[in-house]
Scaffold this active site. Sequence first.
Site, PDB file in Angstrom:
ATOM      1  N   TYR A 286       9.596   0.360   3.493  1.00 43.07           N
ATOM      2  CA  TYR A 286       9.519   1.627   4.222  1.00 43.07           C
ATOM      3  C   TYR A 286       9.362   2.769   3.228  1.00 43.07           C
ATOM      4  CZ  TYR A 286      11.117   5.556   7.117  1.00 43.07           C
ATOM      5  OH  TYR A 286      11.218   6.750   7.786  1.00 43.07           O
ATOM      6  N   TYR A 336       2.528   5.619  10.643  1.00 42.43           N
ATOM      7  CA  TYR A 336       3.976   5.766  10.619  1.00 42.43           C
ATOM      8  C   TYR A 336       4.511   5.471  12.007  1.00 42.43           C
ATOM      9  CZ  TYR A 336       8.640   7.617   9.837  1.00 42.43           C
ATOM     10  OH  TYR A 336      10.001   7.755   9.725  1.00 42.43           O
TER      11      TYR A 336
END
Length: 378
Positions: A286, A336
């Site tokens: 991430y 995202y």
Amino acid sequence: MKNKAAVVGIGQTEFSKNSGRSELQLAAEAVRAAIVDAGLEPSDIDGTVTFTIDTNDELALMRSVGITHLRWTSRTPFGGGGASATMEHAVAAVASGAADAVVVYRAFNERSGRRFGQPTGDASRSGSNWYLPYGLDTPAKMYSLWFQRYMHAFGLTNADFGLYTVAARRYAATNPNAWFYQRPITLDDHQNSRWIVEPILRLLDCCQESDGGVALVVTGMDRAKDLRQPVVAIEAAAQGSVINGDVTFNYYHPDLTRFPEAEYTAAQLWETTGLRPDDIDVAMIYENFSPVVFYQLEAFGFCGHGEARDFIAEGNIAIDGKLPVNTNGGLLGEAYIHGINNILEGVRQVRGTAVNQVPGAQHVLCSAGRSAVVLGKG
């Protein structure tokens, strides 16, 4: 919970900047696609997991998809930091018998709707009023205070962070699902992008704002073996929080060049699985901002403290490197979707169906820092 559950279905919408439809529809499309991919029916799903900040109500999703009964629902906190924790929740439900088949989902119009990170004029979380009056009103500003200490301690510049961005965009350029498909960049391109927080973050260090939805179906190992797709075992899933930590204002640890939450999470995974960093074939990390990758490479033991810059510069995260990282382009290059799309890519790598496939991938780490999961061959 080691090897008690598997990912049997994955689904997504397209990733865009203006989806033209509601967040609920995006969620329903992704969930439906994941169920079909698994070879199941909506009536087979009896559990759901998403984020506390997801706007999509479980009951509305049931009606939209045709899920007839639910006996497990849960949500994970911490925003993107809880991305891999969704998998832990799903495994816990299946391993305990609380549910037979759980769908994990995340969907939003983050670009065309209410854009995340914009100043709101109020304190959405306890303690925010200590920071908002001083201008810490967007994640880029908040995280930069943390990153700046790392830069100072190890003598890095913003160009060093750009080494990761260039690598991520190279993966995205060959991924048709990625927003930046066929648009690789050079380090000069990175350095010519405008400052967001000088001298720490440029525009191309920041993740995208995306519209879209992603979903995964998790069920028990025995059932998984009878379904359509190759079994992708959840070898371990863990969360890690430590005293004095914070999600966005994480300034109160003794050493700001480290990521204690990720180190704690890593220790749990290695102990549970018996694996070590050298056993991981692909890492899906991430990255709301490029420096977060540096912290996590070190926290999980892929390189030493302060050595992430050289690890990346030496080509280790490339497709033919020691540890390919974010082979979909990551959150900077693909989209995202709060990190759930990275877990989707992890499943594809284990299945052997990724666009940027790492040959013979056996173990994939999907890390969100304060939560992580290891996927492997079933």
